[in-house]
Scaffold this motif. Structure first.
Motif, PDB file in Angstrom:
ATOM      1  N   VAL A  31     -31.808  19.518  38.138  1.00  0.00           N
ATOM      2  CA  VAL A  31     -32.531  18.246  38.151  1.00  0.00           C
ATOM      3  C   VAL A  31     -34.002  18.579  38.361  1.00  0.00           C
ATOM      4  CG1 VAL A  31     -32.797  15.988  39.222  1.00  0.00           C
ATOM      5  CG2 VAL A  31     -30.550  17.082  39.183  1.00  0.00           C
ATOM      6  N   SER A  32     -34.845  18.056  37.492  1.00  0.00           N
ATOM      7  CA  SER A  32     -36.271  18.351  37.599  1.00  0.00           C
ATOM      8  C   SER A  32     -37.104  17.070  37.473  1.00  0.00           C
ATOM      9  CB  SER A  32     -36.672  19.334  36.501  1.00  0.00           C
ATOM     10  OG  SER A  32     -38.040  19.628  36.586  1.00  0.00           O
ATOM     11  N   PRO A  33     -37.996  16.796  38.427  1.00  0.00           N
ATOM     12  CA  PRO A  33     -38.169  17.532  39.671  1.00  0.00           C
ATOM     13  C   PRO A  33     -37.041  17.218  40.651  1.00  0.00           C
ATOM     14  CG  PRO A  33     -39.576  15.603  39.672  1.00  0.00           C
ATOM     15  CD  PRO A  33     -38.912  15.637  38.327  1.00  0.00           C
ATOM     16  N   ALA A  34     -36.908  18.049  41.675  1.00  0.00           N
ATOM     17  CA  ALA A  34     -35.838  17.860  42.654  1.00  0.00           C
ATOM     18  C   ALA A  34     -36.193  16.766  43.658  1.00  0.00           C
ATOM     19  CB  ALA A  34     -35.554  19.164  43.375  1.00  0.00           C
ATOM     20  N   THR A  35     -37.463  16.361  43.675  1.00  0.00           N
ATOM     21  CA  THR A  35     -37.917  15.296  44.575  1.00  0.00           C
ATOM     22  C   THR A  35     -38.778  14.339  43.766  1.00  0.00           C
ATOM     23  OG1 THR A  35     -38.002  16.876  46.391  1.00  0.00           O
ATOM     24  CG2 THR A  35     -39.171  14.815  46.716  1.00  0.00           C
ATOM     25  N   THR A  36     -38.479  13.054  43.837  1.00  0.00           N
ATOM     26  CA  THR A  36     -39.292  12.087  43.090  1.00  0.00           C
ATOM     27  C   THR A  36     -39.509  10.830  43.923  1.00  0.00           C
ATOM     28  OG1 THR A  36     -39.466  10.770  41.077  1.00  0.00           O
ATOM     29  CG2 THR A  36     -37.257  11.055  41.958  1.00  0.00           C
ATOM     30  N   PRO A  37     -40.724  10.296  43.890  1.00  0.00           N
ATOM     31  CA  PRO A  37     -40.914   8.979  44.514  1.00  0.00           C
ATOM     32  C   PRO A  37     -40.066   7.946  43.788  1.00  0.00           C
ATOM     33  CG  PRO A  37     -43.023  10.033  44.055  1.00  0.00           C
ATOM     34  CD  PRO A  37     -41.972  10.838  43.350  1.00  0.00           C
ATOM     35  N   VAL A  38     -39.594   6.940  44.506  1.00  0.00           N
ATOM     36  CA  VAL A  38     -38.744   5.933  43.876  1.00  0.00           C
ATOM     37  C   VAL A  38     -39.497   5.314  42.691  1.00  0.00           C
ATOM     38  CG1 VAL A  38     -39.512   4.104  45.469  1.00  0.00           C
ATOM     39  CG2 VAL A  38     -37.316   3.902  44.305  1.00  0.00           C
ATOM     40  N   GLY A  39     -38.775   5.172  41.581  1.00  0.00           N
ATOM     41  CA  GLY A  39     -39.407   4.678  40.357  1.00  0.00           C
ATOM     42  C   GLY A  39     -39.781   5.792  39.403  1.00  0.00           C
ATOM     43  N   GLY A  40     -39.734   7.033  39.890  1.00  0.00           N
ATOM     44  CA  GLY A  40     -40.047   8.169  39.032  1.00  0.00           C
ATOM     45  C   GLY A  40     -38.853   8.531  38.144  1.00  0.00           C
ATOM     46  N   THR A 114     -37.766   9.544  47.212  1.00  0.00           N
ATOM     47  CA  THR A 114     -38.611   9.414  48.405  1.00  0.00           C
ATOM     48  C   THR A 114     -39.478   8.153  48.321  1.00  0.00           C
ATOM     49  OG1 THR A 114     -40.574  10.503  47.521  1.00  0.00           O
ATOM     50  CG2 THR A 114     -38.805  11.936  48.311  1.00  0.00           C
ATOM     51  N   PRO A 115     -40.119   7.803  49.437  1.00  0.00           N
ATOM     52  CA  PRO A 115     -41.099   6.707  49.372  1.00  0.00           C
ATOM     53  C   PRO A 115     -42.237   7.069  48.424  1.00  0.00           C
ATOM     54  CG  PRO A 115     -40.529   7.200  51.638  1.00  0.00           C
ATOM     55  CD  PRO A 115     -39.939   8.294  50.797  1.00  0.00           C
ATOM     56  N   ILE A 116     -42.975   6.044  47.998  1.00  0.00           N
ATOM     57  CA  ILE A 116     -44.089   6.263  47.077  1.00  0.00           C
ATOM     58  C   ILE A 116     -45.353   6.600  47.855  1.00  0.00           C
ATOM     59  CG2 ILE A 116     -45.604   5.118  45.407  1.00  0.00           C
ATOM     60  CD1 ILE A 116     -43.209   3.419  44.592  1.00  0.00           C
ATOM     61  N   GLY A 117     -45.972   7.694  47.495  1.00  0.00           N
ATOM     62  CA  GLY A 117     -47.321   8.006  47.961  1.00  0.00           C
ATOM     63  C   GLY A 117     -47.460   8.205  49.451  1.00  0.00           C
ATOM     64  N   ALA A 118     -48.627   7.797  49.933  1.00  0.00           N
ATOM     65  CA  ALA A 118     -49.042   8.129  51.288  1.00  0.00           C
ATOM     66  C   ALA A 118     -48.529   7.119  52.307  1.00  0.00           C
ATOM     67  CB  ALA A 118     -50.565   8.177  51.320  1.00  0.00           C
ATOM     68  N   ALA A 119     -48.808   7.416  53.573  1.00  0.00           N
ATOM     69  CA  ALA A 119     -48.385   6.537  54.657  1.00  0.00           C
ATOM     70  C   ALA A 119     -49.581   5.729  55.160  1.00  0.00           C
ATOM     71  CB  ALA A 119     -47.789   7.367  55.787  1.00  0.00           C
TER      72      ALA A 119
END
Lengths: 161, 203
Positions: A31-40, A114-119
């Motif tokens: 799976v690529s990428p292995a980490t994606t912000p939700v919606g990616g 993951t969540p989108i972007g910064a905190a």
């Protein structure tokens, strides 16, 4: 004697093969990428599936989700791929298990939504100095008391009576 | 006789000084959160061979080096997919990203806390002062206390947030602490950076 040696070797080979196959199978799906912000979007690839055997099916399971995704393209490096759009996915880690068109397993892989972007973890602070405010308030209070005393002293005696 | 002249002068002085202090208090610039130096040393020791802990929510975070001792509450993401933070009216709380792993499990556990609030500095105000090797202790709901050592502290522009480094998979138990930092943009009402502490479990 030779027969038993051959049998022993064959058994050893089968045993080793059984031990090694799961590890090898794990690398067959990526799976690529292995980490994606939700919606990616992530690309699922079953690297060992032969396109001539038919479409591969990727079973995606994770937090409140269990769906099948059919391969749509032949992967550049070999095998079959599908794109997965993660809009609406619950955050968390998902497992992708692939099955080739001939019914054989092509292993599994995981990816994380993951969540989108910064905190947003700050407000810029308060534009105030509480120490100065407290000291200023105390002094103003003192001034007010002094003013009352002055006012009372200056009032005519008849007015007081 | 002197009292008749002195008392009004004292009252006037108190009044003027008091008003001046209140003006200063209301218009003072907020304290700036510390920013980690770009060349801050990094801890490179390999993670010790520790058995991963089972999942249990964190309930308290302690960072002795910067005097943090805070309650931890679970957080998720809002409707737009952005990481939630504890409410601004409770700036002493830290939040644990509950969709990720718990501290002590294999993987990177994520805690987030405000750098400041309208009331002043908040729970993670001094996060940028942390240095490699300093300890972070997490108390979990199962009463286990797990300890992490800081590997590095970095500032990242929010438009280049390192999603994979924060939420991505890991072979050992890691910890990520997140707060805001850098310049405050009054136009957007946000800080331009995130300060991120990277840590690895040591006990």
């Amino acid at each position: 004697m030779k027969v038993s040696t051959a049998l022993c070797s064959a058994a050893l080979g089968v045993g080793l093969g059984t031990l090694l196959l799961p590890g090898a199978a794990l690398a067959d799906t990526t799976v690529s990428p292995a980490t994606t912000p939700v919606g990616g979007t992530v690309v699922l690839t079953a690297t060992t599936c032969n396109p001539k055997s038919g479409d591969a099916i990727f079973r995606v399971t994770g937090p409140n989700r269990d769906q099948n995704v059919r391969s749509t393209t032949a992967a550049a490096g070999g095998g079959l791929s599908a794109e997965l759009f993660t809009a609406g996915f619950t955050l968390g880690t998902y497992t992708v298990a692939a099955t080739c068109g001939d019914g054989s397993s092509a292993g599994s892989a995981t990816f994380t939504v993951t969540p989108i972007g910064a905190a947003p973890a700050g407000s810029g602070g308060g534009n105030r100095d509480n120490g100065a405010l407290a000291a200023g308030g105390t002094l103003l209070g003192g001034a007010a008391v002094g003013a009352v005393i002055l006012f009372r002293r200056r009032r005519p005696v008849s007015a007081v009576a | 006789m002197w009292r008749r002249r002195t008392l009004p002068a004292v009252v006037a002085l108190l009044g003027v000084t008091g008003l001046g202090l209140i003006t200063v208090g209301l218009t003072a610039d907020p304290a700036q959160p510390p920013r980690p130096p770009a060349d801050a040393p990094t801890r490179t020791q390999p993670a010790p061979d520790l058995a991963p802990l089972p999942r249990a929510a964190p309930v308290q975070v302690r960072i002795p080096a910067i005097g943090v001792r805070a309650e931890v509450v679970p957080v998720g993401a809002d409707a737009t997919g952005v990481l939630e933070v504890p409410p601004l009216d409770r700036p002493t709380l830290a939040g644990w990203y509950r969709h990720g792993v718990a501290p002590g499990e294999t993987g990177n556990a994520v805690l987030v806390g405000h750098v400041d609030s309208p009331a002043g500095p908040a729970v993670f105000f001094d996060l940028g002062q942390l240095r490699a090797g300093q300890e972070i202790q997490i108390t979990r709901a199962d009463a286990q206390v797990t300890t992490f050592a800081v590997d590095s502290v970095r500032a990242y522009p929010k438009d280049r947030f390192p999603t994979t480094l924060v939420y991505g998979p890991a072979d050992v138990a890691g910890l990520r602490l997140i707060t805001c930092g850098g310049r405050f943009d009054g136009g957007t009402g946000n800080y331009v950076d995130n300060i991120i502490v990277f840590a690895t479990r040591t006990a």
